[in-house]
Scaffold this motif. Structure first.
Motif, PDB file in Angstrom:
ATOM      1  N   ALA A 206      12.463 -65.454  49.014  1.00 18.04           N
ATOM      2  CA  ALA A 206      12.221 -66.571  49.938  1.00 18.04           C
ATOM      3  C   ALA A 206      13.081 -66.431  51.196  1.00 18.04           C
ATOM      4  O   ALA A 206      14.188 -65.912  51.154  1.00 18.04           O
ATOM      5  CB  ALA A 206      12.535 -67.889  49.242  1.00 18.04           C
ATOM      6  N   MET A 207      12.494 -66.886  52.288  1.00 15.79           N
ATOM      7  CA  MET A 207      13.194 -66.768  53.571  1.00 15.79           C
ATOM      8  C   MET A 207      13.654 -68.172  53.985  1.00 15.79           C
ATOM      9  O   MET A 207      12.894 -69.135  53.863  1.00 15.79           O
ATOM     10  CB  MET A 207      12.145 -66.251  54.558  1.00 15.79           C
ATOM     11  N   ASP A 208      14.879 -68.264  54.448  1.00 18.60           N
ATOM     12  CA  ASP A 208      15.376 -69.572  54.890  1.00 18.60           C
ATOM     13  C   ASP A 208      14.792 -69.922  56.242  1.00 18.60           C
ATOM     14  O   ASP A 208      14.867 -69.129  57.176  1.00 18.60           O
ATOM     15  CB  ASP A 208      16.905 -69.540  55.000  1.00 18.60           C
ATOM     16  N   LEU A 209      14.205 -71.065  56.305  1.00 21.13           N
ATOM     17  CA  LEU A 209      13.604 -71.515  57.575  1.00 21.13           C
ATOM     18  C   LEU A 209      14.179 -72.869  57.959  1.00 21.13           C
ATOM     19  O   LEU A 209      14.794 -73.546  57.141  1.00 21.13           O
ATOM     20  CB  LEU A 209      12.093 -71.718  57.410  1.00 21.13           C
ATOM     21  N   TYR A 210      13.926 -73.241  59.186  1.00 27.36           N
ATOM     22  CA  TYR A 210      14.269 -74.592  59.636  1.00 27.36           C
ATOM     23  C   TYR A 210      12.999 -75.307  60.077  1.00 27.36           C
ATOM     24  O   TYR A 210      12.063 -74.671  60.572  1.00 27.36           O
ATOM     25  CB  TYR A 210      15.214 -74.530  60.837  1.00 27.36           C
ATOM     26  N   LEU A 211      12.981 -76.614  59.887  1.00 29.54           N
ATOM     27  CA  LEU A 211      11.929 -77.405  60.541  1.00 29.54           C
ATOM     28  C   LEU A 211      12.370 -77.552  61.991  1.00 29.54           C
ATOM     29  O   LEU A 211      13.531 -77.869  62.249  1.00 29.54           O
ATOM     30  CB  LEU A 211      11.820 -78.783  59.901  1.00 29.54           C
ATOM     31  N   ARG A 212      11.471 -77.340  62.939  1.00 35.71           N
ATOM     32  CA  ARG A 212      11.929 -77.305  64.338  1.00 35.71           C
ATOM     33  C   ARG A 212      12.577 -78.639  64.756  1.00 35.71           C
ATOM     34  O   ARG A 212      12.017 -79.707  64.507  1.00 35.71           O
ATOM     35  CB  ARG A 212      10.770 -76.945  65.280  1.00 35.71           C
ATOM     36  N   PRO A 213      13.734 -78.562  65.403  1.00 29.70           N
ATOM     37  CA  PRO A 213      14.390 -79.788  65.875  1.00 29.70           C
ATOM     38  C   PRO A 213      13.927 -80.182  67.276  1.00 29.70           C
ATOM     39  O   PRO A 213      14.297 -81.222  67.792  1.00 29.70           O
ATOM     40  CB  PRO A 213      15.872 -79.409  65.890  1.00 29.70           C
ATOM     41  N   GLU A 214      13.135 -79.322  67.919  1.00 33.63           N
ATOM     42  CA  GLU A 214      12.554 -79.640  69.230  1.00 33.63           C
ATOM     43  C   GLU A 214      11.314 -78.761  69.390  1.00 33.63           C
ATOM     44  O   GLU A 214      11.221 -77.700  68.764  1.00 33.63           O
ATOM     45  CB  GLU A 214      13.552 -79.363  70.369  1.00 33.63           C
ATOM     46  N   THR A 215      10.382 -79.206  70.205  1.00 30.99           N
ATOM     47  CA  THR A 215       9.161 -78.409  70.364  1.00 30.99           C
ATOM     48  C   THR A 215       9.334 -77.319  71.426  1.00 30.99           C
ATOM     49  O   THR A 215       8.548 -76.382  71.491  1.00 30.99           O
ATOM     50  CB  THR A 215       7.965 -79.320  70.755  1.00 30.99           C
ATOM     51  N   ALA A 216      10.380 -77.437  72.239  1.00 37.01           N
ATOM     52  CA  ALA A 216      10.547 -76.547  73.389  1.00 37.01           C
ATOM     53  C   ALA A 216      10.518 -75.063  73.023  1.00 37.01           C
ATOM     54  O   ALA A 216       9.933 -74.251  73.756  1.00 37.01           O
ATOM     55  CB  ALA A 216      11.871 -76.862  74.092  1.00 37.01           C
ATOM     56  N   GLN A 217      11.152 -74.697  71.903  1.00 36.02           N
ATOM     57  CA  GLN A 217      11.257 -73.256  71.599  1.00 36.02           C
ATOM     58  C   GLN A 217       9.891 -72.625  71.342  1.00 36.02           C
ATOM     59  O   GLN A 217       9.700 -71.430  71.579  1.00 36.02           O
ATOM     60  CB  GLN A 217      12.212 -73.014  70.422  1.00 36.02           C
ATOM     61  N   GLY A 218       8.930 -73.407  70.846  1.00 45.75           N
ATOM     62  CA  GLY A 218       7.567 -72.887  70.663  1.00 45.75           C
ATOM     63  C   GLY A 218       6.941 -72.502  71.998  1.00 45.75           C
ATOM     64  O   GLY A 218       6.067 -71.631  72.071  1.00 45.75           O
ATOM     65  N   ILE A 219       7.407 -73.139  73.050  1.00 47.04           N
ATOM     66  CA  ILE A 219       6.930 -72.814  74.400  1.00 47.04           C
ATOM     67  C   ILE A 219       7.624 -71.548  74.898  1.00 47.04           C
ATOM     68  O   ILE A 219       6.973 -70.627  75.394  1.00 47.04           O
ATOM     69  CB  ILE A 219       7.173 -74.001  75.357  1.00 47.04           C
ATOM     70  N   PHE A 220       8.940 -71.462  74.718  1.00 43.46           N
ATOM     71  CA  PHE A 220       9.672 -70.297  75.243  1.00 43.46           C
ATOM     72  C   PHE A 220       9.183 -68.994  74.611  1.00 43.46           C
ATOM     73  O   PHE A 220       8.984 -68.005  75.311  1.00 43.46           O
ATOM     74  CB  PHE A 220      11.183 -70.456  75.031  1.00 43.46           C
ATOM     75  N   VAL A 221       9.009 -68.999  73.264  1.00 40.90           N
ATOM     76  CA  VAL A 221       8.627 -67.730  72.629  1.00 40.90           C
ATOM     77  C   VAL A 221       7.207 -67.323  73.037  1.00 40.90           C
ATOM     78  O   VAL A 221       6.834 -66.159  72.902  1.00 40.90           O
ATOM     79  CB  VAL A 221       8.761 -67.765  71.081  1.00 40.90           C
ATOM     80  N   ASN A 222       6.417 -68.280  73.526  1.00 34.89           N
ATOM     81  CA  ASN A 222       5.057 -67.965  73.963  1.00 34.89           C
ATOM     82  C   ASN A 222       4.940 -67.797  75.475  1.00 34.89           C
ATOM     83  O   ASN A 222       3.826 -67.646  75.994  1.00 34.89           O
ATOM     84  CB  ASN A 222       4.096 -69.073  73.515  1.00 34.89           C
ATOM     85  N   PHE A 223       6.058 -67.826  76.155  1.00 28.28           N
ATOM     86  CA  PHE A 223       6.029 -67.810  77.621  1.00 28.28           C
ATOM     87  C   PHE A 223       5.167 -66.672  78.183  1.00 28.28           C
ATOM     88  O   PHE A 223       4.248 -66.882  78.985  1.00 28.28           O
ATOM     89  CB  PHE A 223       7.466 -67.722  78.166  1.00 28.28           C
ATOM     90  N   LEU A 224       5.439 -65.451  77.697  1.00 29.98           N
ATOM     91  CA  LEU A 224       4.744 -64.305  78.290  1.00 29.98           C
ATOM     92  C   LEU A 224       3.271 -64.256  77.856  1.00 29.98           C
ATOM     93  O   LEU A 224       2.393 -63.886  78.644  1.00 29.98           O
ATOM     94  CB  LEU A 224       5.466 -63.006  77.897  1.00 29.98           C
ATOM     95  N   ASN A 225       3.015 -64.633  76.577  1.00 32.98           N
ATOM     96  CA  ASN A 225       1.623 -64.695  76.104  1.00 32.98           C
ATOM     97  C   ASN A 225       0.789 -65.598  76.998  1.00 32.98           C
ATOM     98  O   ASN A 225      -0.320 -65.260  77.404  1.00 32.98           O
ATOM     99  CB  ASN A 225       1.562 -65.261  74.677  1.00 32.98           C
ATOM    100  N   VAL A 226       1.321 -66.778  77.278  1.00 39.79           N
ATOM    101  CA  VAL A 226       0.575 -67.749  78.095  1.00 39.79           C
ATOM    102  C   VAL A 226       0.464 -67.239  79.532  1.00 39.79           C
ATOM    103  O   VAL A 226      -0.610 -67.277  80.136  1.00 39.79           O
ATOM    104  CB  VAL A 226       1.258 -69.140  78.076  1.00 39.79           C
ATOM    105  N   GLN A 227       1.572 -66.718  80.054  1.00 35.90           N
ATOM    106  CA  GLN A 227       1.560 -66.271  81.452  1.00 35.90           C
ATOM    107  C   GLN A 227       0.506 -65.182  81.651  1.00 35.90           C
ATOM    108  O   GLN A 227      -0.280 -65.235  82.600  1.00 35.90           O
ATOM    109  CB  GLN A 227       2.970 -65.777  81.835  1.00 35.90           C
TER     110      GLN A 227
END
Ligand code: ATP
Length: 509
Positions: A206-227
């Motif tokens: 099993a891999m330790d994960l976190y429930l996201r504490p903010e939605t912003a990081q989902g935007i940053f990691v997709n920055f180049l994909n969207v651009q």
């Protein structure tokens, strides 16, 4: 403004917000949105989305997953720094956020200022100049100076992570536990707010994960994909709404601070060096959005941050006057290139943009607008709820929600349950429901039905009576003025559109 307890009970009684899993006595700081609450929440979300995405050709919306690769949270700084200072009272065993104890202390001084202002306003009448009074009255100036000194010191100690000084401040101000009245405090400690969970079927893999504490990081990691896929040119923005989770130390005040909540965030990517300009622009744009709802200019104020988060070079909150005082409703943050640079470093992937005008590659700077949907719900709901005494001395409870956000826009009411009136009322419902959220109600006397719709925040009631059968007109009652006018059924659609279309609300914002 209505008493806070009344707001909470109204939200439950009229199907807006229920405590989560109530049959098991609820779950602390978790709430469910009921039939009317879900509609109000959706309308707020749509109002935001339309203003931010639909009306900006250079902003697009995404919907990233709640689970993210765990390295995301190392890169963002949340694993190391997403902490709140916590303090326990040794006698009551109650836990508090140390910074909130100090802020609440200052809020009490603020109440004193407000009292002085009210007294003076009464004394001076029409000629009262609030700005002049608050800047010259010695008592008010003294109070304000005290607040400024305390908050400055708190900000500086938190910035330096000098938790001993935060405790010293609490002791110097003689802040007592609201529960026990005791001043027997533990030391201040840092507490990480992220919820951990596991991904995978077997315990070993099993891999330790976190429930996201903010939605912003989902935007940053997709920055180049969207651009790239959207062929976006800087400056441009990426918006999203979605759940975030924080293991808040103290979650009080109903839906103001929850452990599971929803954010509406937009990250605006700009050339390095232009972030200050954009930061000012977004502060202004977001305030205009709030004002477009007509909830009173005096109920909003900016609060510029003394203590900046590790990623920011400027930050301000838009505060709203909640029933318990001015509190943060939305944050506008100039996040520099911290997030994208850090993701570059941790992922080993380039997150850069080639700017054809500057003829260079760079990591864009980011200005963020971040608002809590649930907090916006509470702001709207608490502002709207009123007890009114009518001319005949009777009382009514009315939820004066901005009409564009109301869960139900129109209620259609046959005056009596016979003579073909329900049939005509149903016909009206069926024709209007394509454009508006409409409800039908035939139970009880019409006066009581009006009161019920007032309490639900429905801006318009249409009453079908015997005259309607003859001349195809109905009465249209306005929730706020309670005035009634006769209107042709054929004109209803256009009339309601003129009052309720988002276009008319947002066009000045
Ligand atoms: P606070 O100081 O109140 O803890 P914050 O500064 O940590 O809030 P941000 O991280 O800037 O908040 O989040 C942006 C917005 O999300 C806030 O302005 C607020 O409206 C909302 N928000 C943050 N935490 C919560 C929560 N626990 N419950 C409901 N809404 C929240």
């Amino acid at each position: 403004m209505t008493d806070f307890k009344k707001i909470i009970s109204h939200a439950k009684e009229y199907g807006f917000v229920f405590p989560s899993s109530e049959i098991y006595d609820g779950l602390s700081a978790v709430y469910d949105y009921a039939q009317n609450g879900a509609a109000l929440k959706k309308n707020i979300r749509d109002y935001w989305w339309k203003a931010m995405v639909q009306l900006h050709s250079n902003i697009v919306g995404i919907d990233a997953a709640i689970f993210m690769h765990p390295t995301t949270w190392k890169a963002s700084g949340h694993v190391d720094a997403f902490n709140d200072p916590l303090i326990d009272n040794k006698d009551s065993k109650k836990r508090y956020r140390a910074d909130v104890l100090v802020e609440d202390y200052c809020a009490k001084i603020e109440v004193k200022i407000e009292k002085e202002v009210k007294k003076a306003a009464k004394r001076f009448g029409e000629s009262f100049d609030k700005a002049q009074f608050t800047s010259t009255n010695p008592r008010v100036v003294g109070y304000q100076e005290k607040i400024d000194v305390i908050l400055k010191r708190l900000g500086q100690s938190l910035e330096k992570e000098d938790l001993a000084d935060v405790k010293a401040l609490i002791e110097e101000l003689e802040i007592a536990c609201p529960e026990s009245g005791s001043r027997n405090w533990t030391d201040v400690k840092q507490f990480n707010l992220m919820f951990g969970t596991k991904l995978g079927a077997s315990a070993e893999s099993a891999m330790d994960l976190y429930l996201r504490p903010e939605t912003a990081q989902g935007i940053f990691v997709n920055f180049l994909n969207v651009q790239k896929t959207g062929r976006m040119k800087i400056p441009f923005g990426i918006a999203q709404t979605g759940k975030a989770f924080r293991n808040e130390i103290v979650a009080r005040q109903f839906i103001f601070r929850m452990r599971e909540f929803e954010q509406m965030e937009m990250q605006f990517f700009v050339p390095p060096g232009t972030q200050k300009e954009w930061y000012e622009k977004w502060k202004e744009t977001r305030l205009k959005w709030h004002l477009s709802l007509g909830m009173g200019e005096d109920n909003y104020r900016f609060h510029d941050h003394e203590k900046l988060a590790h990623y920011a070079d400027a930050a301000a909150d838009i505060e709203f006057k909640f029933p318990f005082g001015f509190k943060e409703l939305e944050g506008i943050h100039s996040r520099t290139d911290f997030d994208l640079s850090s993701h570059e470093e941790f992922s080993g992937k380039k997150l850069q943009y080639f700017d054809p005008e500057r003829n260079e590659n760079y990591v864009p700077y980011v200005v963020e607008t971040s608002i809590g949907l649930d907090r916006m719900f509470l702001a709207t709901f608490s502002w709207a709820l009123r007890e009114e005494t009518l001319e005949d001395g009777s009382q009514r409870t009315v939820l004066k929600l901005p009409a564009v956000l109301a869960p139900t826009k129109v209620a259609v009411l046959p005056l009596v349950k016979k003579d073909g009136l329900p049939d005509l009322a149903h016909e009206i419902v069926n024709s209007l429901k394509w454009e508006q959220a409409v409800s039908y109600d035939e139970k009880d006397a019409v006066g009581r039905r009006y009161r019920r719709q007032d309490a639900l925040g429905t801006p318009y009631c249409i009453t079908v009576d015997h005259q309607s059968l003859e001349d195809k007109t109905v009465t249209l009652r306005d929730r706020d003025s309670m005035e009634q006018e006769r209107i042709a059924i054929a004109d209803l659609s256009a009339y309601l559109d003129a009052k309720l279309n988002v276009k008319y609300w947002l066009k000045n914002s």
